[in-house]
Scaffold this motif. Structure first.
Motif, PDB file in Angstrom:
ATOM      1  N   VAL A 270     -15.724 -17.449   1.214  1.00 25.00           N
ATOM      2  CA  VAL A 270     -17.409 -17.676   1.061  1.00 25.00           C
ATOM      3  C   VAL A 270     -17.791 -17.725  -0.133  1.00 25.00           C
ATOM      4  CG1 VAL A 270     -20.215 -17.598   0.619  1.00 25.00           C
ATOM      5  CG2 VAL A 270     -18.336 -17.424   3.354  1.00 25.00           C
ATOM      6  N   PRO A 271     -17.470 -16.762  -1.380  1.00 28.76           N
ATOM      7  CA  PRO A 271     -17.736 -16.181  -2.990  1.00 28.76           C
ATOM      8  C   PRO A 271     -16.855 -17.573  -3.485  1.00 28.76           C
ATOM      9  CG  PRO A 271     -17.315 -14.479  -2.074  1.00 28.76           C
ATOM     10  CD  PRO A 271     -17.626 -15.315  -0.709  1.00 28.76           C
ATOM     11  N   LEU A 272     -16.032 -17.824  -2.680  1.00 24.12           N
ATOM     12  CA  LEU A 272     -14.969 -18.222  -3.967  1.00 24.12           C
ATOM     13  C   LEU A 272     -14.927 -19.927  -3.265  1.00 24.12           C
ATOM     14  CD1 LEU A 272     -11.324 -16.547  -2.549  1.00 24.12           C
ATOM     15  CD2 LEU A 272     -11.871 -17.158  -5.096  1.00 24.12           C
ATOM     16  N   LEU A 273     -15.271 -20.380  -2.005  1.00 21.67           N
ATOM     17  CA  LEU A 273     -15.952 -21.777  -2.230  1.00 21.67           C
ATOM     18  C   LEU A 273     -17.498 -21.556  -3.007  1.00 21.67           C
ATOM     19  CD1 LEU A 273     -15.562 -24.322  -0.479  1.00 21.67           C
ATOM     20  CD2 LEU A 273     -17.435 -23.007   1.374  1.00 21.67           C
ATOM     21  N   VAL A 274     -18.039 -21.105  -3.344  1.00 25.02           N
ATOM     22  CA  VAL A 274     -19.133 -21.224  -3.953  1.00 25.02           C
ATOM     23  C   VAL A 274     -18.117 -21.671  -5.514  1.00 25.02           C
ATOM     24  CG1 VAL A 274     -20.887 -20.575  -4.693  1.00 25.02           C
ATOM     25  CG2 VAL A 274     -20.725 -20.086  -2.369  1.00 25.02           C
ATOM     26  N   TYR A 275     -17.566 -21.006  -5.838  1.00 25.16           N
ATOM     27  CA  TYR A 275     -17.114 -20.852  -7.199  1.00 25.16           C
ATOM     28  C   TYR A 275     -16.229 -22.066  -7.783  1.00 25.16           C
ATOM     29  CZ  TYR A 275     -13.980 -19.566 -11.257  1.00 25.16           C
ATOM     30  OH  TYR A 275     -13.322 -19.750 -11.924  1.00 25.16           O
ATOM     31  N   PHE A 276     -14.991 -22.415  -6.366  1.00 24.76           N
ATOM     32  CA  PHE A 276     -14.811 -23.355  -7.204  1.00 24.76           C
ATOM     33  C   PHE A 276     -15.640 -24.578  -6.780  1.00 24.76           C
ATOM     34  CE2 PHE A 276     -10.932 -20.908  -4.441  1.00 24.76           C
ATOM     35  CZ  PHE A 276     -10.671 -20.425  -5.939  1.00 24.76           C
ATOM     36  N   VAL A 277     -16.371 -24.708  -5.948  1.00 29.46           N
ATOM     37  CA  VAL A 277     -17.161 -26.020  -6.381  1.00 29.46           C
ATOM     38  C   VAL A 277     -17.901 -26.188  -7.192  1.00 29.46           C
ATOM     39  CG1 VAL A 277     -19.021 -27.557  -4.624  1.00 29.46           C
ATOM     40  CG2 VAL A 277     -16.954 -26.560  -3.542  1.00 29.46           C
ATOM     41  N   THR A 278     -18.958 -24.994  -7.233  1.00 29.38           N
ATOM     42  CA  THR A 278     -19.658 -24.749  -8.450  1.00 29.38           C
ATOM     43  C   THR A 278     -19.191 -25.150 -10.064  1.00 29.38           C
ATOM     44  OG1 THR A 278     -21.218 -23.353  -7.267  1.00 29.38           O
ATOM     45  CG2 THR A 278     -21.203 -23.859  -9.641  1.00 29.38           C
ATOM     46  N   MET A 279     -17.394 -24.766  -9.728  1.00 29.02           N
ATOM     47  CA  MET A 279     -16.987 -25.148 -11.311  1.00 29.02           C
ATOM     48  C   MET A 279     -16.759 -26.122 -11.736  1.00 29.02           C
ATOM     49  SD  MET A 279     -16.433 -22.315 -13.328  1.00 29.02           S
ATOM     50  CE  MET A 279     -15.009 -22.496 -14.234  1.00 29.02           C
ATOM     51  N   TRP A 280     -16.589 -26.511 -10.272  1.00 25.25           N
ATOM     52  CA  TRP A 280     -15.815 -27.919 -10.774  1.00 25.25           C
ATOM     53  C   TRP A 280     -16.816 -28.845 -10.988  1.00 25.25           C
ATOM     54  CZ3 TRP A 280     -16.451 -33.300  -8.863  1.00 25.25           C
ATOM     55  CH2 TRP A 280     -15.747 -34.053  -8.880  1.00 25.25           C
ATOM     56  N   PHE A 281     -17.820 -29.050 -10.084  1.00 27.28           N
ATOM     57  CA  PHE A 281     -19.029 -30.103 -10.106  1.00 27.28           C
ATOM     58  C   PHE A 281     -20.079 -29.474 -11.699  1.00 27.28           C
ATOM     59  CE2 PHE A 281     -18.630 -30.648  -6.103  1.00 27.28           C
ATOM     60  CZ  PHE A 281     -18.878 -32.561  -5.710  1.00 27.28           C
ATOM     61  N   GLY A 282     -19.899 -28.288 -11.607  1.00 24.06           N
ATOM     62  CA  GLY A 282     -20.889 -28.317 -13.342  1.00 24.06           C
ATOM     63  C   GLY A 282     -19.606 -28.824 -14.834  1.00 24.06           C
ATOM     64  N   SER A 283     -18.555 -28.617 -14.256  1.00 23.96           N
ATOM     65  CA  SER A 283     -17.852 -29.509 -15.446  1.00 23.96           C
ATOM     66  C   SER A 283     -17.666 -31.166 -15.192  1.00 23.96           C
ATOM     67  CB  SER A 283     -16.044 -28.702 -15.444  1.00 23.96           C
ATOM     68  OG  SER A 283     -15.264 -28.880 -15.959  1.00 23.96           O
ATOM     69  N   PHE A 284     -17.916 -30.872 -14.641  1.00 27.78           N
ATOM     70  CA  PHE A 284     -17.107 -32.270 -14.018  1.00 27.78           C
ATOM     71  C   PHE A 284     -18.763 -33.377 -14.861  1.00 27.78           C
ATOM     72  CE2 PHE A 284     -17.282 -37.120 -12.081  1.00 27.78           C
ATOM     73  CZ  PHE A 284     -15.632 -37.546 -12.356  1.00 27.78           C
ATOM     74  N   THR A 285     -19.805 -32.351 -14.467  1.00 27.90           N
ATOM     75  CA  THR A 285     -21.608 -33.485 -14.439  1.00 27.90           C
ATOM     76  C   THR A 285     -21.651 -32.864 -16.159  1.00 27.90           C
ATOM     77  OG1 THR A 285     -21.881 -32.761 -12.349  1.00 27.90           O
ATOM     78  CG2 THR A 285     -23.748 -33.159 -14.589  1.00 27.90           C
ATOM     79  N   ALA A 286     -20.984 -32.080 -16.832  1.00 30.90           N
ATOM     80  CA  ALA A 286     -21.128 -31.535 -17.589  1.00 30.90           C
ATOM     81  C   ALA A 286     -20.764 -32.621 -19.199  1.00 30.90           C
ATOM     82  CB  ALA A 286     -20.923 -30.612 -18.314  1.00 30.90           C
ATOM     83  N   GLY A 287     -19.376 -33.375 -18.489  1.00 31.47           N
ATOM     84  CA  GLY A 287     -18.275 -34.129 -19.006  1.00 31.47           C
ATOM     85  C   GLY A 287     -18.693 -35.485 -19.644  1.00 31.47           C
TER      86      GLY A 287
END
Length: 363
Positions: A270-287
């Motif tokens: 569960v935390p891994l799933l949250v981590y991968f999705v949050t990191m990707w969307f956070g980075s892509f949105t910032a970029g």
């Protein structure tokens, strides 16, 4: 009309519809590889012990073979003369460093204590995963998502240098210093720089050198057109075969633990799933808000979302033992990362059509 250019199209111009059959049905092949790995791990209960014995230090030889086969074709595609140019954009490099070395470890620390506060071994293993930035599989996801190959290789190299220098320091901070400040239980992580450097040299240095020499010698002897249009098309599928082989080995090694401890696996997942999705969307949105072109943005996002599971597993085994909860958490990492990052490849290609349609059309 006679074609006048000898330069192949950039990866970002390749349409999702042009993916090969192997690429398009990758989730199916990965699912089958997972099932097959668990199956042979259960049918042959001594297989995991046999595979565990095939090691050099703490490096699993079967996993190393799979990772090297997976990375070599991708690194052979990189145009190395352009890597320095691609790293010259301060926005791109700055965003990548912030996401990888500030946001990522901090986010995993919060998730580990939030979801696994009562399971110290699994919690520590999860934090160890969060400290290890990806240097292997990210190149596969970046390539499938039509990211910038040269930038991806450059970011991986930068992360490798930071990893050698900072991994032990961050481990000390997130396992000893910060928990102490917050009044939490503390842990020690005694791992030498050489152990980290060895992992980087094996899993990045070897395929990177092979890819560089292949391109340099191949172009010199046969020309760029032959190398790009004929040679690369022949070795390309080897990367995904290596990925599938690695998945089979990982699930064969951990199949018994996965089926015997499903609750622990679910709690780490569960935390891994949250981590991968949050990191990707956070980075892509910032970029996207920074105005990065799609190919560069995709490279930064996948570099931020992935983790160096081979280093995390090696560290966990070396410090806490092969049967420890820390090692189990480390091995669950790639089991969750692979299907999630494959899904994010399709999300990335959709985002390219949705948010970068005009720039793609003008290419």
């Amino acid at each position: 009309m006679t074609r006048t250019t000898t330069t192949p199209p950039e990866p970002a111009v390749v349409a999702a519809a042009e993916l090969s059959t192997l690429d398009r049905y990758l989730p199916v092949w990965i699912g089958l590889a997972m099932v097959f790995g668990i199956g042979i791990g259960r049918v042959l209960p001594d297989l995991d012990d046999w595979l565990d014995e095939i090691t050099i230090g703490t490096v699993s030889v079967p996993i190393a073979i799979g990772l090297l086969a997976m990375m070599y074709p991708v690194l052979a595609k990189v145009r190395y003369t352009r890597v320095g140019e691609q790293l010259g954009d301060r926005r791109t490099l700055g965003l990548s460093l912030v996401m990888n070395w500030i946001v990522g470890p901090a986010l995993m620390f919060v998730l580990a204590w939030t979801f696994l506060g009562d399971l110290p071994e699994l919690r520590t293993g999860l934090i160890i995963v969060g400290l290890a930035r990806c240097i292997a599989m990210v190149l596969i996801w970046n390539d499938l998502a039509c990211g910038n190959r040269e930038l991806g290789a450059g970011l991986v190299a930068v992360n490798s240098v930071f990893q050698i220098v900072m991994y032990s320091v961050l481990g000390w901070f997130y396992l000893t210093v910060l928990p102490g400040w917050l009044g939490f239980e503390t842990e020690r992580l005694d791992v030498g720089i050489w152990e980290i450097a060895r992992s980087v040299l094996i899993f990045l240095g070897v395929p990177l050198l092979a890819g560089f020499l292949t391109r340099t010698i191949g172009e010199k002897r046969r020309g760029t057109v032959w190398y790009e249009e004929r040679f690369l098309s022949r070795i390309g599928p080897v990367a995904l075969y290596g990925l599938l082989f690695t998945i089979v080995v990982l699930f064969a090694l951990q199949g018994e633990r996965i089926t015997d401890r499903p609750v622990d696996v679910a709690r780490v997942a569960v935390p891994l799933l949250v981590y991968f999705v949050t990191m990707w969307f956070g980075s892509f949105t910032a970029g996207y808000r920074l105005g990065l072109p799609y190919d560069r943005n995709a490279s930064v996002a996948f570099t931020a979302a992935g983790n160096n599971f081979e280093l995390a597993i090696a560290v966990a085994i070396a410090v806490f033992g092969v049967t420890s909860g820390q090692a189990l958490a480390g091995t669950i990492g790639p089991l969750i990362e692979v299907p999630v990052l494959v899904g994010l490849v399709y999300v990335s290609l959709w985002a390219r059509r949705r948010f970068y349609a005009r720039s793609v059309d003008t290419n």
